[in-house]
Design a protein around this motif. Structure first.
Motif, PDB file in Angstrom:
ATOM      1  N   ARG A   1       0.826  -1.208   0.000  1.00  0.00           N
ATOM      2  CA  ARG A   1       0.000   0.000   0.000  1.00  0.00           C
ATOM      3  C   ARG A   1       0.853   1.248   0.000  1.00  0.00           C
ATOM      4  O   ARG A   1       0.485   2.261  -0.608  1.00  0.00           O
ATOM      5  CB  ARG A   1      -0.926  -0.014   1.211  1.00  0.00           C
ATOM      6  N   ALA A   2       1.997   1.189   0.692  1.00  0.00           N
ATOM      7  CA  ALA A   2       2.890   2.338   0.662  1.00  0.00           C
ATOM      8  C   ALA A   2       3.396   2.586  -0.749  1.00  0.00           C
ATOM      9  O   ALA A   2       3.498   3.742  -1.199  1.00  0.00           O
ATOM     10  CB  ALA A   2       4.065   2.112   1.620  1.00  0.00           C
ATOM     11  N   HIS A   3       3.707   1.468  -1.454  1.00  0.00           N
ATOM     12  CA  HIS A   3       4.118   1.614  -2.849  1.00  0.00           C
ATOM     13  C   HIS A   3       2.983   2.183  -3.688  1.00  0.00           C
ATOM     14  O   HIS A   3       3.202   3.104  -4.508  1.00  0.00           O
ATOM     15  CB  HIS A   3       4.554   0.248  -3.387  1.00  0.00           C
ATOM     16  N   ASP A   4       1.777   1.646  -3.447  1.00  0.00           N
ATOM     17  CA  ASP A   4       0.615   2.176  -4.179  1.00  0.00           C
ATOM     18  C   ASP A   4       0.363   3.640  -3.825  1.00  0.00           C
ATOM     19  O   ASP A   4       0.009   4.446  -4.701  1.00  0.00           O
ATOM     20  CB  ASP A   4      -0.630   1.342  -3.868  1.00  0.00           C
ATOM     21  N   MET A   5       0.541   3.968  -2.534  1.00  0.00           N
ATOM     22  CA  MET A   5       0.334   5.358  -2.129  1.00  0.00           C
ATOM     23  C   MET A   5       1.371   6.276  -2.771  1.00  0.00           C
ATOM     24  O   MET A   5       1.068   7.423  -3.125  1.00  0.00           O
ATOM     25  CB  MET A   5       0.403   5.468  -0.604  1.00  0.00           C
TER      26      MET A   5
ATOM     27  N   VAL B   1      -1.564  12.046  -7.933  1.00  0.00           N
ATOM     28  CA  VAL B   1      -2.254  13.217  -7.388  1.00  0.00           C
ATOM     29  C   VAL B   1      -1.458  14.484  -7.685  1.00  0.00           C
ATOM     30  O   VAL B   1      -2.022  15.528  -8.051  1.00  0.00           O
ATOM     31  CB  VAL B   1      -2.475  13.049  -5.875  1.00  0.00           C
ATOM     32  N   GLU B   2      -0.124  14.392  -7.531  1.00  0.00           N
ATOM     33  CA  GLU B   2       0.704  15.559  -7.837  1.00  0.00           C
ATOM     34  C   GLU B   2       0.594  15.940  -9.300  1.00  0.00           C
ATOM     35  O   GLU B   2       0.492  17.132  -9.643  1.00  0.00           O
ATOM     36  CB  GLU B   2       2.157  15.249  -7.471  1.00  0.00           C
ATOM     37  N   ASP B   3       0.588  14.903 -10.163  1.00  0.00           N
ATOM     38  CA  ASP B   3       0.430  15.188 -11.584  1.00  0.00           C
ATOM     39  C   ASP B   3      -0.940  15.792 -11.866  1.00  0.00           C
ATOM     40  O   ASP B   3      -1.058  16.751 -12.639  1.00  0.00           O
ATOM     41  CB  ASP B   3       0.623  13.891 -12.385  1.00  0.00           C
TER      42      ASP B   3
ATOM     43  N   TYR C   1      -2.722  17.443  -9.716  1.00  0.00           N
ATOM     44  CA  TYR C   1      -2.741  18.776  -9.111  1.00  0.00           C
ATOM     45  C   TYR C   1      -2.107  19.795 -10.059  1.00  0.00           C
ATOM     46  O   TYR C   1      -2.644  20.891 -10.274  1.00  0.00           O
ATOM     47  CB  TYR C   1      -1.993  18.727  -7.785  1.00  0.00           C
ATOM     48  N   ASN C   2      -0.957  19.421 -10.618  1.00  0.00           N
ATOM     49  CA  ASN C   2      -0.226  20.379 -11.451  1.00  0.00           C
ATOM     50  C   ASN C   2      -0.825  20.532 -12.839  1.00  0.00           C
ATOM     51  O   ASN C   2      -0.725  21.606 -13.430  1.00  0.00           O
ATOM     52  CB  ASN C   2       1.249  19.973 -11.570  1.00  0.00           C
ATOM     53  N   ASN C   3      -1.457  19.465 -13.357  1.00  0.00           N
ATOM     54  CA  ASN C   3      -1.946  19.509 -14.738  1.00  0.00           C
ATOM     55  C   ASN C   3      -3.465  19.502 -14.811  1.00  0.00           C
ATOM     56  O   ASN C   3      -4.038  19.151 -15.840  1.00  0.00           O
ATOM     57  CB  ASN C   3      -1.389  18.322 -15.525  1.00  0.00           C
ATOM     58  N   ALA C   4      -4.128  19.867 -13.722  1.00  0.00           N
ATOM     59  CA  ALA C   4      -5.592  19.927 -13.708  1.00  0.00           C
ATOM     60  C   ALA C   4      -6.073  21.035 -14.649  1.00  0.00           C
ATOM     61  O   ALA C   4      -5.354  22.006 -14.928  1.00  0.00           O
ATOM     62  CB  ALA C   4      -6.098  20.191 -12.295  1.00  0.00           C
ATOM     63  N   PRO C   5      -7.289  20.914 -15.166  1.00  0.00           N
ATOM     64  CA  PRO C   5      -7.817  21.964 -16.050  1.00  0.00           C
ATOM     65  C   PRO C   5      -8.155  23.250 -15.306  1.00  0.00           C
ATOM     66  O   PRO C   5      -8.531  24.242 -15.937  1.00  0.00           O
ATOM     67  CB  PRO C   5      -9.068  21.319 -16.644  1.00  0.00           C
ATOM     68  N   CYS C   6      -8.072  23.239 -13.983  1.00  0.00           N
ATOM     69  CA  CYS C   6      -8.309  24.440 -13.194  1.00  0.00           C
ATOM     70  C   CYS C   6      -7.069  24.741 -12.375  1.00  0.00           C
ATOM     71  O   CYS C   6      -6.173  23.917 -12.234  1.00  0.00           O
ATOM     72  CB  CYS C   6      -9.520  24.266 -12.286  1.00  0.00           C
ATOM     73  N   GLY C   7      -7.002  25.966 -11.851  1.00  0.00           N
ATOM     74  CA  GLY C   7      -5.869  26.365 -11.036  1.00  0.00           C
ATOM     75  C   GLY C   7      -6.085  26.018  -9.576  1.00  0.00           C
ATOM     76  O   GLY C   7      -7.206  26.066  -9.069  1.00  0.00           O
TER      77      GLY C   7
ATOM     78  N   ILE D   1       1.661  29.860  -0.883  1.00  0.00           N
ATOM     79  CA  ILE D   1       2.412  28.754  -0.288  1.00  0.00           C
ATOM     80  C   ILE D   1       2.560  27.621  -1.292  1.00  0.00           C
ATOM     81  O   ILE D   1       3.617  26.992  -1.391  1.00  0.00           O
ATOM     82  CB  ILE D   1       1.708  28.249   0.989  1.00  0.00           C
ATOM     83  N   GLN D   2       1.509  27.358  -2.042  1.00  0.00           N
ATOM     84  CA  GLN D   2       1.515  26.342  -3.096  1.00  0.00           C
ATOM     85  C   GLN D   2       0.743  26.896  -4.290  1.00  0.00           C
ATOM     86  O   GLN D   2      -0.176  27.711  -4.136  1.00  0.00           O
ATOM     87  CB  GLN D   2       0.865  25.036  -2.623  1.00  0.00           C
ATOM     88  N   ILE D   3       1.113  26.407  -5.474  1.00  0.00           N
ATOM     89  CA  ILE D   3       0.405  26.788  -6.689  1.00  0.00           C
ATOM     90  C   ILE D   3       0.696  25.730  -7.744  1.00  0.00           C
ATOM     91  O   ILE D   3       1.805  25.185  -7.800  1.00  0.00           O
ATOM     92  CB  ILE D   3       0.829  28.190  -7.173  1.00  0.00           C
ATOM     93  N   ASN D   4      -0.301  25.389  -8.553  1.00  0.00           N
ATOM     94  CA  ASN D   4      -0.082  24.343  -9.551  1.00  0.00           C
ATOM     95  C   ASN D   4       0.385  24.951 -10.875  1.00  0.00           C
ATOM     96  O   ASN D   4       0.362  26.177 -11.091  1.00  0.00           O
ATOM     97  CB  ASN D   4      -1.333  23.490  -9.735  1.00  0.00           C
TER      98      ASN D   4
END
Length: 809
Positions: free
Chosen positions: A425-429, A436-438, A440-446, A457-460
């Motif tokens: 599960r850690a590997h799956d996580m 999720v990071e991908d 987050y960064n490549n979502a169609p919204c900001g 603090i963070q921005i995609n």
């Protein structure tokens, strides 16, 4: 009497022997006969005898030592004593003085030689000491017997000195004037005691060292047997010597004294035995209680051992199972009986024994091995690999030596499987986190997060592309308000403190300034993240590019406006021919009904020479009803358009709600009678208010029509009353239909919605929607109370003074 106490008596006796020898040497050096003889006109302890006593005492002390060099010294001293005894005995037997003895005694004379009785006692004790080294059972008894023989000779000499009987202390001296000296006799008695009590657990002294009744009696009788005869003889000698009785009566006196002493001894021993018996009984009772308690504790221990959820076992020093509990038998597979007498390798041949500890090392060092992980297959589940945590530890006996080995086993197969699942599960996580990071960064919204100071603090990546900035140009460097137009910045700074308190921001529109200076219309939704104390940490914000939506909204507004205009124009255009057609059908129906004549024979109607049948009248009536229904639909569409554009106006006047309801019922009475639907109107006789009469008729018509549609042909009940404060009118329309579930109570008031889906129910589903809008325009409210199977009741509350409500609003 403990062994330690008896050894203390042995050391005290040796000390007494050396003290007597040192006193004799001191008397010889200082020329004090009293230290050598003790009794006048008796023989003295010669220096040779004193020296031999000291040498023999040292040899006796070194006899039981474990150190080799000390034993060599002890053996040398013992041989020296035997050599001295042999030389002295040869002089007495062969009357030949050896050169060594001549050199020793040339100046002192023959009186310094040890007596034959003394030499015999030294020889017996030396041989006894030599044989006591042998650990076999019979030799310690033989050596102690020899020592007791020397003690007997010493006792005879002691009695001779006390009674004046020369023959007793000069047994072997014959005509010699000297025999065993009085101090030497006492020294031999102490030497025998020291020899016997040096090893209490061996030979004859084991009886004296015993803690039982026999040992106690033996110690009592030993003291009496040594002291009583001497004391009796001394008393009788003193009485005779002083002239109290005659020599002939001495033996009678000795007999009386001996009987008295031994009766006293018997009485004392009997009393002691009785006390010992009582102590034995008390000890037996305590022992019984202790055994019961021990059995109870053993039972508890066995119960704990057997009921323990961990596997427990005891191994002997051959590493074979002595005891196994059920938990270990369940873990291993074989039963408890199949474990006993076998080694672990024999019970579990498939276990990985490369990780097993070295049992011989545990026995040698006395240190256990704890929490060792072992794996393998068991007979219970062949082919399935299992895992255990095992501990192996020594168990010491009362002697301080290792008696058994203990084994404690806990199965951790499930834990290992869980760890494997957790690793997977850690590997799956990890994969999921990258996804999720991908996302987050490549979502169609900001996406971005704002700290308490308003900085990013963070921005995609999506929002960065929209704004035209690099990540290192934004994070912890730029406030979001710096990327807004002035008007948006003012709104943000005014609402941001409230957002940090409330934690929610919904559909807020801000204009962001890109790096190139162009404007990005943004629709922002955000939630705040707080710590446990409720302090604001940061936001989670979602940003949508509002430029396309803004354009679509404008286009949608234009389309809706065009649609509303079209519907309004179409409704007005349709109402003109519908009105004309309705008037013409009503006129035709009136002409037909007024001028018709009935021919009873032919059952036909005649209109100005034309013949009109019943079917024609029915068709005209149906056409009128269809035109009325179509006109109502057109009116509903027109009202819908007015509601959408906010042009639903009211023409208020004084209206009697009861009278309006009666007229509405009267207008459809013919239809109700045709369908055999009874309708009842009750409540107030008259109830007036400031309402729009046309809209009131519209409310009544829609609610009564709805009751007719869904009432299932059952009675309809209409009630009109005023509220408790008299400021509002309450209109209730109740049918006896199938009723509505609670989840539809609000849905039926929406546009184009119905309570049930039935093909035979006609209409657009706008009636109740228009009713709610009309009621709301009067500042009233409408709701339904209904349950499945119990019909529905629509309740309308209308304020009677609308103008006052408008002013108040």
């Amino acid at each position: 009497m403990t062994s330690q106490a008896i050894k203390s008596v042995s050391r005290f006796s040796l000390l007494a022997v050396n003290l007597l020898a040192v006193m004799a040497l001191a008397g010889w050096v200082l020329d004090l006969p009293v230290l050598e003889k003790w009794i006048p006109d008796s023989s003295a302890m010669v220096p040779g005898t004193a020296i031999v006593f000291i040498v023999f005492s040292i040899a006796l002390l070194l006899n039981k030592t474990e150190r080799f060099h000390r034993r060599i010294v002890g053996n040398t001293l013992l041989i020296t004593v035997l050599f001295y005894c042999g030389l002295t005995a040869s002089e007495y037997v062969f009357h030949v003085r050896s050169p060594l003895m001549f050199w020793i005694f040339s100046r002192a004379g023959s009186s310094l030689r040890s007596s034959p009785e003394t030499i015999l006692c030294f020889t017996l004790n030396s041989v006894a000491l030599w044989f006591s080294r042998n650990r076999r059972r019979r030799w310690p008894r033989f050596s102690q017997f020899l020592s007791l023989c020397s003690c007997g000779i010493a006792l005879l000499s002691l009695m001779g000195h006390l009674t004046g009987a020369h023959a007793l202390y000069s047994i072997f001296s014959g005509t010699h004037a000297f025999g065993m000296a009085f101090p030497a006799a006492i020294a031999f008695i102490f030497l025998t005691i020291a020899f016997l009590f040096q090893e209490p657990a061996q030979g004859l002294s084991s009886l004296l060292a015993a803690d039982n009744a026999g040992g106690a009696v033996a110690r009592k009788l030993l003291a009496a047997s040594l002291i009583a005869p001497i004391a009796v003889e001394a008393v009788s000698f003193f009485v005779v010597d002083r002239g109290f009785i005659e020599q002939a009566d001495r033996h009678a006196l000795s007999m009386i004294l001996l009987l008295t002493v031994f009766v006293a001894i018997i009485w004392t021993v009997a009393t002691r035995l009785d006390w010992i018996d009582r102590q034995r009984q008390a000890t037996q009772a305590r022992l019984s209680r202790s055994e019961a308690e021990l059995r109870s504790r053993q039972f508890q221990l066995d119960a704990f051992f057997d009921a323990s959820p961990s596997g427990l076992a005891l191994l002997d020093l051959n590493f074979r199972y002595l005891k196994v509990n059920e938990a270990l038998a369940y873990i291993d597979g074989p039963s408890v009986a199949q474990h006993l007498g076998k080694t672990i390798e024999e019970v579990l041949p498939l276990v990985n024994f490369t990780k097993m500890p070295d049992f011989e090392e545990i026995v040698r060092t006395g240190k256990g091995v704890y929490n060792r992980e072992i794996s393998g297959e068991t007979p219970r589940d062949p082919g399935k690999r299992r895992h255990w945590i095992a501990s192996f530890f020594p168990i010491f006996g009362s002697d301080g030596k290792i008696a058994l080995l203990g084994v404690a086993v806990i199965e951790v197969t499930a834990i290992k499987q869980a760890e494997e699942i957790l690793r997977k599960r850690a590997h799956d996580m990890e994969i999921y986190a990258r996804e999720v990071e991908d996302l987050y960064n490549n979502a169609p919204c900001g996406y971005h997060s704002i700290g308490p100071d308003g900085k990013f603090i963070q921005i995609n990546d999506t929002e960065l592309r929209w704004l035209g900035y690099a990540r290192d140009e934004v994070l912890d460097k730029i406030k979001i308000s710096c990327l807004m137009t002035e008007e948006s910045r003012n709104r943000f700074e005014a609402h941001f403190p409230e957002f940090m308190r409330s934690g929610v921001l919904r559909d807020s529109k801000f204009d962001l300034v890109r790096k190139d200076g162009t404007i990005l219309p943004a629709l922002v939704n955000a939630v705040a993240i707080f710590d446990r104390s409720g302090k604001y940490l940061m936001s989670r914000s979602t940003v949508f590019d509002y430029s396309i939506q803004k354009k679509l909204e404008a286009e949608l507004k234009d389309a809706l406006r065009a649609r509303d205009e079209f519907m309004s124009i179409a409704a007005h255009d349709l109402r003109m021919p519908l009105t004309s057609l309705t008037l013409q059908i009503h006129l035709l129906q009136k002409i037909v009904r007024e001028s018709a004549t009935i021919d009873s024979a032919l059952a036909k109607h005649v209109v100005k020479g034309a013949v009109v049948s019943d079917d024609m009248l029915r068709l005209i009536d149906q056409a009128r009803r269809q035109v009325d229904r179509f006109s109502a639909l057109v009116n509903d569409l027109l009202d819908l358009t007015r509601i959408r554009v906010g042009k639903l106006s009211l023409e208020l006047s004084e209206v009697d709600l009861v009278k309006a309801a009666q007229e509405s019922v009267q207008s459809i009475l013919a239809e109700l009678q045709a369908k055999s639907i009874p309708i009842v109107l009750h409540g107030a006789v008259s109830l007036t208010g400031a309402w729009d009469r046309h809209r009131i008729d519209q409310i009544l018509a829609n609610l009564i029509s709805n009751a007719v549609k869904y009432g299932g042909g059952r009675p309809i009940d209409i009630r009109i009353d005023q509220s408790a404060d008299g400021k509002s009118a309450i209109l209730r329309v109740k049918d006896q239909g199938n009723g509505l579930p609670k989840e539809l109570h609000e849905k039926i008031f929406e546009r184009f919605e119905r309570g049930i889906e039935e093909q035979k129910i006609k209409g657009l589903g706008l009636g109740l929607y228009i009713v709610r809008q009309v009621v709301s325009a009067h500042h009233g409210r409408i709701w339904v109370e209904s349950e499945p199977g119990h019909g529905s009741e629509f309740i309308v509350e209308l304020p009677r003074n609308v103008e006052a409500l408008k002013k108040a609003a």
